[in-house]
Scaffold this motif. Structure first.
Motif, mmCIF file in Angstrom:
data_model
loop_
_atom_site.group_PDB
_atom_site.id
_atom_site.type_symbol
_atom_site.label_atom_id
_atom_site.label_comp_id
_atom_site.label_asym_id
_atom_site.label_seq_id
_atom_site.Cartn_x
_atom_site.Cartn_y
_atom_site.Cartn_z
ATOM 1 N N ARG A 119 41.427 40.129 28.728
ATOM 2 C CA ARG A 119 40.111 40.923 28.655
ATOM 3 C C ARG A 119 39.571 40.982 29.851
ATOM 4 N NH1 ARG A 119 37.335 36.395 24.767
ATOM 5 N NH2 ARG A 119 38.097 35.279 26.737
ATOM 6 N N ARG A 120 40.068 40.036 30.927
ATOM 7 C CA ARG A 120 39.770 40.173 32.351
ATOM 8 C C ARG A 120 40.825 40.208 33.303
ATOM 9 N NH1 ARG A 120 33.914 37.851 32.733
ATOM 10 N NH2 ARG A 120 34.721 36.622 34.411
ATOM 11 N N LEU A 121 41.874 40.976 33.104
ATOM 12 C CA LEU A 121 42.952 40.825 33.987
ATOM 13 C C LEU A 121 42.892 40.762 35.229
ATOM 14 C CD1 LEU A 121 46.065 39.878 33.326
ATOM 15 C CD2 LEU A 121 46.440 42.601 32.982
ATOM 16 N N ALA A 122 42.215 41.748 35.899
ATOM 17 C CA ALA A 122 41.944 42.136 37.141
ATOM 18 C C ALA A 122 41.320 40.612 37.888
ATOM 19 C CB ALA A 122 41.028 43.104 37.485
ATOM 20 N N ASP A 123 40.665 39.740 36.952
ATOM 21 C CA ASP A 123 40.271 38.637 37.732
ATOM 22 C C ASP A 123 41.139 37.490 38.404
ATOM 23 O OD1 ASP A 123 37.787 39.509 36.911
ATOM 24 O OD2 ASP A 123 37.545 37.702 35.455
ATOM 25 N N CYS A 124 42.464 37.672 37.980
ATOM 26 C CA CYS A 124 43.492 36.851 38.511
ATOM 27 C C CYS A 124 44.478 37.527 39.630
ATOM 28 C CB CYS A 124 44.491 36.464 37.427
ATOM 29 S SG CYS A 124 45.555 37.513 36.694
ATOM 30 N N PHE A 125 44.162 38.467 40.076
ATOM 31 C CA PHE A 125 44.755 39.235 41.194
ATOM 32 C C PHE A 125 44.452 38.457 42.493
ATOM 33 C CE2 PHE A 125 44.670 43.645 38.822
ATOM 34 C CZ PHE A 125 46.134 43.717 38.996
ATOM 35 N N ALA A 126 43.167 37.905 42.754
ATOM 36 C CA ALA A 126 43.095 37.320 43.855
ATOM 37 C C ALA A 126 43.932 36.046 44.080
ATOM 38 C CB ALA A 126 41.681 36.783 43.981
ATOM 39 N N ALA A 127 44.035 35.265 42.947
ATOM 40 C CA ALA A 127 45.048 34.179 42.742
ATOM 41 C C ALA A 127 46.564 34.410 42.998
ATOM 42 C CB ALA A 127 44.772 33.237 41.496
ATOM 43 N N ILE A 128 46.793 35.553 42.439
ATOM 44 C CA ILE A 128 48.047 35.999 42.632
ATOM 45 C C ILE A 128 48.609 36.255 44.331
ATOM 46 C CG2 ILE A 128 49.827 37.954 42.049
ATOM 47 C CD1 ILE A 128 48.836 37.745 39.552
#
Length: 203
Positions: A119-128
């Motif tokens: 639902r908020r997939l973009a939120d994990c870009f920073a961790a990746i």
């Protein structure tokens, strides 16, 4: 009697299990604290604080409106996978303003879990991006929230623009067995990456 004591002293002790450090990262509200709590065999250490009105301008809760607390330092837990392997879990805070803690938490880490919420997939870009830049092996675990659409892992891999070797698994962060499977996936992936990095040096 003296001989018996001597035999006990000379008997080799069981080997100490190998202790490995894993990070559990991801966006705000992705389920990091839940996963650590579900799988830890000890009462997890948590540094949660209640969300306040002052934090609303920076803690975007779209999609996770029911969330009432947030991690401000880290979560810590432990799980024994077998007699020879113990994992120490460090859950990272998800908000940008706490990222200064990541470098310290990442020291000595074998690998990481990046929890994703579709639902908020973009939120994990920073961790990746963080783990890719530092060469820390990681797996993406898609937390299947109640009511959220279930996506094919290959579609999620494409959406996140991941390398082909990065594992993508579906999980329920509330379930111990599901969370344990995620951790095993990360350990196996990290071992494979380590072997590949040693291979050129051996030839």
């Amino acid at each position: 009697m003296a001989m018996a004591r001597s035999e006990r002293r000379s008997k080799p002790s069981a080997a100490e299990p190998v202790a490995l450090k894993l990070l559990v990262a991801g966006g705000f509200g992705a389920g990091k604290t839940t996963l650590v709590g579900a799988v830890s065999e000890i009462r997890p250490l948590r540094t949660e604080e209640s969300l306040s009105e002052l934090g609303r301008p920076v803690d975007h809760i779209d999609g996770v409106e029911s969330k009432r607390t947030t991690t401000v330092a880290m979560d810590f837990g432990r799980i024994t996978l077998n007699d020879n392997l113990v994992l120490y879990l460090f859950g990272t805070p998800g908000q940008d303003r706490f990222w200064f803690l990541w470098d310290e938490l990442a020291q000595g880490a074998l690998g990481a879990v990046v929890l994703a919420d579709t639902r908020r997939l973009a939120d994990c870009f920073a961790a990746i991006d963080y783990f890719e830049r530092r060469g820390i092996p990681f797996a993406v675990a898609v937390n299947c929230f109640d009511g959220a659409e279930v996506h094919d892992p290959d579609n999620i891999r494409e959406a996140l623009d991941l390398d082909g070797g990065v594992p993508v698994v579906l999980c329920d962060a509330r379930e111990r067995d599901s969370a344990k499977t995620v951790l095993i996936t990360v350990v196996e992936h990290a071992a494979q990456v380590a072997a590949e990095r040693r291979a050129p040096a051996a030839t």
